[in-house]
Design a protein around this motif. Structure first.
Motif, PDB file in Angstrom:
ATOM      1  N   GLU A   7      15.079  13.797  -3.872  1.00 51.54           N
ATOM      2  CA  GLU A   7      14.452  12.749  -3.075  1.00 51.54           C
ATOM      3  C   GLU A   7      12.986  12.698  -3.463  1.00 51.54           C
ATOM      4  OE1 GLU A   7      15.384  15.730  -1.567  1.00 51.54           O
ATOM      5  OE2 GLU A   7      13.306  16.388  -1.596  1.00 51.54           O
ATOM      6  N   PHE A   8      12.318  11.584  -3.149  1.00 51.50           N
ATOM      7  CA  PHE A   8      10.875  11.500  -3.371  1.00 51.50           C
ATOM      8  C   PHE A   8      10.222  12.106  -2.131  1.00 51.50           C
ATOM      9  CE2 PHE A   8      12.493   7.587  -5.572  1.00 51.50           C
ATOM     10  CZ  PHE A   8      12.431   8.127  -6.832  1.00 51.50           C
ATOM     11  N   GLY A   9       9.890  13.394  -2.223  1.00 50.78           N
ATOM     12  CA  GLY A   9       9.505  14.155  -1.049  1.00 50.78           C
ATOM     13  C   GLY A   9       8.284  13.620  -0.310  1.00 50.78           C
ATOM     14  N   SER A  10       7.349  13.008  -1.051  1.00 50.86           N
ATOM     15  CA  SER A  10       6.108  12.601  -0.393  1.00 50.86           C
ATOM     16  C   SER A  10       6.222  11.205   0.209  1.00 50.86           C
ATOM     17  CB  SER A  10       4.957  12.651  -1.394  1.00 50.86           C
ATOM     18  OG  SER A  10       5.198  11.735  -2.440  1.00 50.86           O
ATOM     19  N   MET A  11       7.390  10.567   0.071  1.00 50.32           N
ATOM     20  CA  MET A  11       7.559   9.228   0.646  1.00 50.32           C
ATOM     21  C   MET A  11       8.484   9.295   1.857  1.00 50.32           C
ATOM     22  SD  MET A  11       7.996   6.832  -2.652  1.00 50.32           S
ATOM     23  CE  MET A  11       7.002   7.028  -4.102  1.00 50.32           C
TER      24      MET A  11
ATOM     25  N   GLU B  32      10.888   4.330   2.509  1.00 47.67           N
ATOM     26  CA  GLU B  32      10.307   4.057   1.187  1.00 47.67           C
ATOM     27  C   GLU B  32      11.233   4.534   0.077  1.00 47.67           C
ATOM     28  OE1 GLU B  32       5.496   4.153   1.299  1.00 47.67           O
ATOM     29  OE2 GLU B  32       6.492   6.005   1.851  1.00 47.67           O
ATOM     30  N   ASN B  33      11.907   5.673   0.337  1.00 52.03           N
ATOM     31  CA  ASN B  33      12.860   6.190  -0.644  1.00 52.03           C
ATOM     32  C   ASN B  33      13.932   5.161  -0.939  1.00 52.03           C
ATOM     33  OD1 ASN B  33      13.326   9.253  -1.646  1.00 52.03           O
ATOM     34  ND2 ASN B  33      11.824   9.154  -0.002  1.00 52.03           N
TER      35      ASN B  33
ATOM     36  N   ARG C 251       4.377   6.693  -8.480  1.00 51.11           N
ATOM     37  CA  ARG C 251       4.418   7.942  -7.721  1.00 51.11           C
ATOM     38  C   ARG C 251       5.821   8.524  -7.723  1.00 51.11           C
ATOM     39  NH1 ARG C 251       2.772   6.081  -2.334  1.00 51.11           N
ATOM     40  NH2 ARG C 251       3.590   8.046  -1.596  1.00 51.11           N
TER      41      ARG C 251
ATOM     42  N   ASP D 130       6.912  12.078  -9.016  1.00 53.07           N
ATOM     43  CA  ASP D 130       7.552  12.980  -8.062  1.00 53.07           C
ATOM     44  C   ASP D 130       8.864  13.529  -8.630  1.00 53.07           C
ATOM     45  OD1 ASP D 130       8.400  14.276  -5.825  1.00 53.07           O
ATOM     46  OD2 ASP D 130       8.034  12.633  -4.453  1.00 53.07           O
TER      47      ASP D 130
ATOM     48  N   LEU E  67      15.382  11.079 -10.647  1.00 49.18           N
ATOM     49  CA  LEU E  67      15.761  10.207  -9.546  1.00 49.18           C
ATOM     50  C   LEU E  67      15.183   8.804  -9.734  1.00 49.18           C
ATOM     51  CD1 LEU E  67      17.208   9.987  -6.907  1.00 49.18           C
ATOM     52  CD2 LEU E  67      15.188  10.807  -5.741  1.00 49.18           C
TER      53      LEU E  67
END
Lengths: 262, 336
Positions: free
Chosen positions: A87-91, A95-96, B196, B200, B204
């Motif tokens: 997953e895009f951890g900072s989003m 948003e993911n 971003r 990240d 993915l």
């Protein structure tokens, strides 16, 4: 739908996939099982364009899609999830989901400045869709949470959600059930069945949980040592001597004899 | 009064130069950090990319000056920067398509890309010397001082002067504008978000349908903007000399690593940390202490911690300390 013809993937002398041939029929939920190291995930990686095959051909509805990069496969409706959820951890969760699909208007530097209105409209539609997906997966209360803070099982749901943001054709799920509790597993199974029936997704699922496999999958394909060992319905597979030897173990045979439902 | 004089001395020789130098380093480190975060290699060519962008600006400025075009009191170079940026974008994309793209395609390990960037460093270095020569080139015009030391003294009646050069102010303001625009871009726009996302989790991002080549192109566009602006403004503030940009490489990398590689906020913080430490450690504090200490307590030396000849040792020491004790940097970038 997807036809894999004699695919090999060797890492030096190690033959991870050693001449696998199989077909994933349109509209089916195909299960892919086998012992650890059978080459299931490697085969997924080859199909998904992450690894180039050493040899062999992968076809989708007669067109050759061997070695296409992941984002082009995505454009053709071939999606996958990971064994360990990514997953895009900072989003945020929302948003993911809105990251999918690619090719949005806002993705070019020019449009970012000069087509603000179109982008805003597109994003509003995407947001609505993402919220629907979250509701479908029963995690809509987590929409604004950072994806990095989700539990393992919720991340798995998010991965499944990613595939629902577009009209996918084939979805490859790599151990959706790993590390997920029973209740959540049922939610995932229900979601898969609904997607398959209502939206016509074809699935190919790697899974170790035989209950899960028998409930969802037909046909089931068994891989061992980089090759296809057997193929058939879940019941046939459970009775197959070779498969019991290589994967299921004798326990399952004994249980059957005792009349215990597995 | 003495205290005020002491503060003015400090502001004149440490704080204002530190802010200007820090802004340059921050912009440079941002470029390095973007490339590290998204293309995943340390771009050793960044110093010379700045020199190259600066060269375009110098040549353009000279041409405009020969035509008698100016935007006084602002330096003419500001007028040229947008055109220099366009040329740099084309040049960097050319480098990417001819060299880096191949290594991405064969999925080469990062160290190979680093070596390729080192090769590009030498090529750029040679080209710059060939085109504009290795010596100092002056291209600054317009008003030099916003406040000169003499005016300041007359204005305040203090013994010490405070000089603020226009180029220092421009550097600082440009850095603020660019950083604000960059952060807005990365956090609010779809393109920035896909960058971003790519930084990240590349796998993915690809499986979400993000086209990697598009992201890569945008990275180079941003790097061209950052490098050209910082290169030109640094040249404007000092003088344009190709060799100095190569020397900036160490403090810029130190800044990026101290802040946390791959983290834009870190790059900015790191830039100022490095700039202030370097200037603080190499500044002779004799004058400053002359105002605040009684005469008999004042040491006879010039109270300089280390000689300016060793200023690179400062970046290097900070770099080593950070790598030893906090390898991810202040703001938790990727550890290296």
């Amino acid at each position: 739908m997807i036809k894999i013809e004699n695919v090999h993937k060797h890492f030096g002398g190690f033959r991870a996939v050693d001449g696998a041939s199989l077909e994933i029929k349109e509209g089916s939920i195909t299960g892919l099982i086998g012992p650890n190291g059978a080459g299931k995930t490697t085969l997924f990686n080859v199909i998904a364009g992450v690894l180039p095959p050493t040899s062999g051909v992968i076809k989708m509805a007669q067109t050759d899609i061997t070695g296409l990069p992941p984002h082009e496969l995505f454009a053709q409706g071939v999606l996958r999830t990971f064994q360990i959820a990514h997953e895009f951890g900072s989003m945020t969760v929302l948003e993911n989901l809105m990251m999918v699909p690619g090719g949005q208007t806002g993705e070019s530097l020019w449009n970012t400045w000069f087509h603000r209105k179109r982008i805003a409209q597109e994003e509003a539609e995407l947001k609505e869709r993402a919220l629907d997906v979250l509701k479908f997966l029963t995690i809509d209360h987590l929409a604004e949470e950072k994806a990095g803070n989700l539990s393992g099982g919720q991340k798995k749901l998010l991965e499944l959600g990613r595939t629902m943001m577009v009209d996918a054709k084939v979805v490859f799920l790599d151990e959706v059930g790993a590390g997920v509790n029973r209740t959540l597993l049922n939610t995932i199974a229900d979601a898969i069945i609904r997607l398959n029936r209502e939206r016509g997704y074809t699935f190919c699922i790697i899974e170790h949980d035989m209950d899960f496999i028998s409930r969802l999958c037909d046909p089931v394909i068994v891989m061992a040592e980089g090759r296809v060992l057997a193929q058939g319905t879940a019941e046939e597979i459970k009775r197959n001597e070779q498969v019991i030897e290589a994967y299921l173990g004798t326990g399952i045979k004994n249980q059957k004899a005792d009349g215990v439902n597995v | 009064m003495d205290l005020l004089n002491a503060l003015v001395v400090l502001a004149n020789f440490v704080i204002i130069p530190g802010i200007a130098y820090g802004s340059t380093l921050a912009l440079g480190a941002l470029g390095i950090t973007l490339i590290y975060g998204i293309l995943r290699f340390s771009n050793f060519a960044h110093g010379d990319t700045m020199a190259f962008g600066g060269m375009f600006a110098v040549l353009g400025t000279w041409w405009l000056q020969s035509k008698g075009i100016s935007i006084a009191p602002l330096p003419t170079a500001l007028l040229v920067i947008p055109f220099a940026i366009v040329l740099m974008i084309l040049f960097l994309l050319f480098c990417d398509r001819t060299i880096y793209r191949y290594y991405r395609k064969v999925k080469a390990s990062p160290i190979i890309l680093v070596m390729a960037s080192l090769g590009i460093t030498f090529i750029m270095n040679g080209l710059v010397r060939f085109i504009i020569g290795p010596g100092e080139r002056r291209f600054a015009d317009g008003t030099r001082f916003l406040i000169s030391a003499r005016d300041f003294k007359a204005m305040t009646g203090l013994n010490e002067g405070l000089a603020i050069r226009l180029s220092q102010v421009i550097t600082f303001v440009a850095a603020i504008i660019i950083v604000a625009a960059l952060f807005w871009f990365l956090n609010k726009t779809r393109t920035g978000k896909s960058m971003r996302a790519f930084s990240d989790n590349e796998d993915l991002a690809l499986l979400s349908g993000i086209n990697p080549e598009k992201v890569v192109t945008i990275v180079w566009v941003l790097v061209a903007i950052l490098a050209t602006v910082s290169g030109t403004l640094y040249g404007l503030d000092k003088t344009y000399k190709p060799f100095t940009y190569f020397m900036l490489l160490l403090p810029m990398f130190a800044a990026a690593i101290v802040g946390g590689l791959g983290n834009p906020v870190g790059a900015i913080a790191g830039g100022f940390v490095i700039a202030f430490s370097e200037i603080f450690v190499t500044y002779a504090f004799k004058k400053f202490f002359g105002y605040i200490l009684p005469k008999d307590m004042l040491p006879s030396g010039i109270i300089q911690i280390i000689s300016t000849d060793y200023k690179f040792a400062v970046s290097f020491t900070i770099l080593v300390l950070v790598l030893l004790f906090r390898p991810t940097g202040i703001f938790k970038g990727q550890s290296i």
